[in-house]
Motif scaffolding. Sequence first.
Motif, PDB file in Angstrom:
ATOM      1  N   ASN A 235       0.824  -1.208   0.000  1.00 45.38           N
ATOM      2  CA  ASN A 235       0.000   0.000   0.000  1.00 45.38           C
ATOM      3  C   ASN A 235       0.857   1.256   0.000  1.00 45.38           C
ATOM      4  O   ASN A 235       1.846   1.351   0.730  1.00 45.38           O
ATOM      5  N   LEU A 236       0.472   2.244  -0.810  1.00 44.57           N
ATOM      6  CA  LEU A 236       1.216   3.498  -0.841  1.00 44.57           C
ATOM      7  C   LEU A 236       1.219   4.155   0.530  1.00 44.57           C
ATOM      8  O   LEU A 236       2.207   4.772   0.928  1.00 44.57           O
ATOM      9  N   ALA A 237       0.090   4.016   1.255  1.00 39.87           N
ATOM     10  CA  ALA A 237       0.011   4.598   2.598  1.00 39.87           C
ATOM     11  C   ALA A 237       0.981   3.928   3.562  1.00 39.87           C
ATOM     12  O   ALA A 237       1.307   4.501   4.606  1.00 39.87           O
ATOM     13  N   ALA A 238       1.426   2.712   3.233  1.00 42.66           N
ATOM     14  CA  ALA A 238       2.378   1.997   4.086  1.00 42.66           C
ATOM     15  C   ALA A 238       3.798   2.095   3.540  1.00 42.66           C
ATOM     16  O   ALA A 238       4.681   1.336   3.948  1.00 42.66           O
ATOM     17  N   GLY A 239       4.025   3.024   2.605  1.00 38.38           N
ATOM     18  CA  GLY A 239       5.362   3.245   2.092  1.00 38.38           C
ATOM     19  C   GLY A 239       5.707   2.503   0.825  1.00 38.38           C
ATOM     20  O   GLY A 239       6.866   2.506   0.395  1.00 38.38           O
ATOM     21  N   GLY A 240       4.718   1.843   0.192  1.00 38.19           N
ATOM     22  CA  GLY A 240       4.975   1.130  -1.050  1.00 38.19           C
ATOM     23  C   GLY A 240       5.343   2.079  -2.182  1.00 38.19           C
ATOM     24  O   GLY A 240       4.971   3.257  -2.179  1.00 38.19           O
ATOM     25  N   LYS A 241       6.086   1.567  -3.163  1.00 40.02           N
ATOM     26  CA  LYS A 241       6.479   2.347  -4.336  1.00 40.02           C
ATOM     27  C   LYS A 241       5.545   2.003  -5.487  1.00 40.02           C
ATOM     28  O   LYS A 241       5.364   0.830  -5.824  1.00 40.02           O
ATOM     29  N   GLY A 242       4.943   3.020  -6.109  1.00 41.25           N
ATOM     30  CA  GLY A 242       4.000   2.800  -7.193  1.00 41.25           C
ATOM     31  C   GLY A 242       4.685   2.801  -8.551  1.00 41.25           C
ATOM     32  O   GLY A 242       5.375   3.769  -8.891  1.00 41.25           O
ATOM     33  N   VAL A 243       4.480   1.728  -9.321  1.00 46.59           N
ATOM     34  CA  VAL A 243       5.069   1.612 -10.653  1.00 46.59           C
ATOM     35  C   VAL A 243       3.960   1.243 -11.643  1.00 46.59           C
ATOM     36  O   VAL A 243       3.356   0.168 -11.530  1.00 46.59           O
ATOM     37  N   ALA A 244       3.699   2.115 -12.600  1.00 48.56           N
ATOM     38  CA  ALA A 244       2.674   1.836 -13.606  1.00 48.56           C
ATOM     39  C   ALA A 244       3.210   0.821 -14.608  1.00 48.56           C
ATOM     40  O   ALA A 244       4.376   0.881 -15.003  1.00 48.56           O
ATOM     41  N   GLN A 245       2.342  -0.103 -15.009  1.00 45.52           N
ATOM     42  CA  GLN A 245       2.750  -1.123 -15.967  1.00 45.52           C
ATOM     43  C   GLN A 245       1.538  -1.624 -16.743  1.00 45.52           C
ATOM     44  O   GLN A 245       0.409  -1.544 -16.248  1.00 45.52           O
ATOM     45  N   PRO A 246       1.746  -2.123 -17.970  1.00 47.75           N
ATOM     46  CA  PRO A 246       0.620  -2.656 -18.747  1.00 47.75           C
ATOM     47  C   PRO A 246      -0.009  -3.849 -18.038  1.00 47.75           C
ATOM     48  O   PRO A 246       0.656  -4.577 -17.297  1.00 47.75           O
ATOM     49  N   LEU A 247      -1.286  -4.071 -18.281  1.00 48.02           N
ATOM     50  CA  LEU A 247      -1.965  -5.220 -17.712  1.00 48.02           C
ATOM     51  C   LEU A 247      -1.409  -6.512 -18.305  1.00 48.02           C
ATOM     52  O   LEU A 247      -1.081  -6.585 -19.493  1.00 48.02           O
ATOM     53  N   THR A 248      -1.323  -7.524 -17.476  1.00 49.94           N
ATOM     54  CA  THR A 248      -0.998  -8.856 -17.962  1.00 49.94           C
ATOM     55  C   THR A 248      -2.276  -9.502 -18.520  1.00 49.94           C
ATOM     56  O   THR A 248      -3.395  -9.025 -18.241  1.00 49.94           O
ATOM     57  N   PRO A 249      -2.157 -10.586 -19.285  1.00 50.04           N
ATOM     58  CA  PRO A 249      -3.365 -11.285 -19.743  1.00 50.04           C
ATOM     59  C   PRO A 249      -4.279 -11.701 -18.589  1.00 50.04           C
ATOM     60  O   PRO A 249      -5.510 -11.612 -18.698  1.00 50.04           O
ATOM     61  N   ARG A 250      -3.702 -12.151 -17.465  1.00 46.40           N
ATOM     62  CA  ARG A 250      -4.527 -12.537 -16.316  1.00 46.40           C
ATOM     63  C   ARG A 250      -5.191 -11.319 -15.687  1.00 46.40           C
ATOM     64  O   ARG A 250      -6.368 -11.379 -15.305  1.00 46.40           O
ATOM     65  N   ASP A 251      -4.471 -10.208 -15.573  1.00 48.65           N
ATOM     66  CA  ASP A 251      -5.078  -8.974 -15.065  1.00 48.65           C
ATOM     67  C   ASP A 251      -6.325  -8.644 -15.876  1.00 48.65           C
ATOM     68  O   ASP A 251      -7.390  -8.321 -15.337  1.00 48.65           O
ATOM     69  N   ARG A 252      -6.183  -8.684 -17.199  1.00 47.38           N
ATOM     70  CA  ARG A 252      -7.291  -8.319 -18.090  1.00 47.38           C
ATOM     71  C   ARG A 252      -8.440  -9.325 -17.966  1.00 47.38           C
ATOM     72  O   ARG A 252      -9.610  -8.943 -17.982  1.00 47.38           O
ATOM     73  N   GLU A 253      -8.089 -10.591 -17.831  1.00 46.53           N
ATOM     74  CA  GLU A 253      -9.129 -11.616 -17.670  1.00 46.53           C
ATOM     75  C   GLU A 253      -9.973 -11.333 -16.429  1.00 46.53           C
ATOM     76  O   GLU A 253     -11.209 -11.414 -16.456  1.00 46.53           O
TER      77      GLU A 253
END
Length: 316
Positions: A235-253
């Motif tokens: 979580n960004l609120a817990a200090g995570g680093k956000g990285v944008a990336q294209p969806l994987t086939p499973r993400d899209r499914e």
Amino acid sequence: MKLLFVADPLEGFKTYKDSTFAMMREGASRGHSLLACEPKDVVWQRGGRVTARLRDIALTGDPHRWFTERDPVELALADVDAVLMRKDPPFDSEYFYATHLLEQAEREGARVFNRPSALRDHPEKLAILEFPQFIGPTLVTRDAQAIKRFHAEHQDIILKPLDGMGGMGIFRVGPDGLNLGSITETLNQHGARTVMVQRYLPEIAQGDKRILIIGGRVVPFSLARIPQGSEIRGNLAAGGKGVAQPLTPRDREIAEGIGPVLFARGLLLVGLDVIGDAMTEINVTSPTCFQEITDQAGFDVAKMFVDALEAAVRDA
């Protein structure tokens, strides 16, 4: 159009990353009027309509003093073109009552996004269990013995409260079972509170992906929130680093399987959390990550959202 944002206090917005601000900025660029209030400003009096004392604001473009406002106005919610419920969690009793006031405003003709009944019907952690084909091993219970049996089967588990946000209250228990009893007692308060337990997904090291669905359609990029240091939470609120990336086939499914179903129920904006190939949450109260995805991937999420909002208002 007149757009009313029911949100947290404007003075606390971090405009460089706030998704509600991105919606406002895109709406203002199209000539829409911006109104704002907090849930506490919404009133329903006997014999009358649901009203609120609203802040009539204009954006300045100055990050340090990002809005100006005219005199407050008292309006029925049904007299604005769209009401956007953007109050951050937790989904506590006051949030629950706010959805009832907004639902009454709907009966009076208000157009509310996301629909108040849909907000109540889709608790953000429990809602995933409706879609077992997209999730990992998951248990929801108050029973400490059931949690022990789940741990014995899966060895490495995550425990979390149903009403947490921003990664609060999340615990991991490994194969040695160290502190499982104490953690269970802390979370379920000796059987008084319900706990969610899930098999630990080591793919969290590559990020907890936020996938946005707008008007039933999938944003083609996710924001992978990657844990830092010894943290298990992305979580960004817990200090995570956000990285944008294209969806994987499973993400899209996953997103294409769920998106149209939720849109038909009145959820214009949904944020799925996916770790590896498994969905872990369905966020409906105030999904975020618009600006991070836009800044890094170049895809204008706010434009897609306001396009969908305008279409939903026309079709309402």
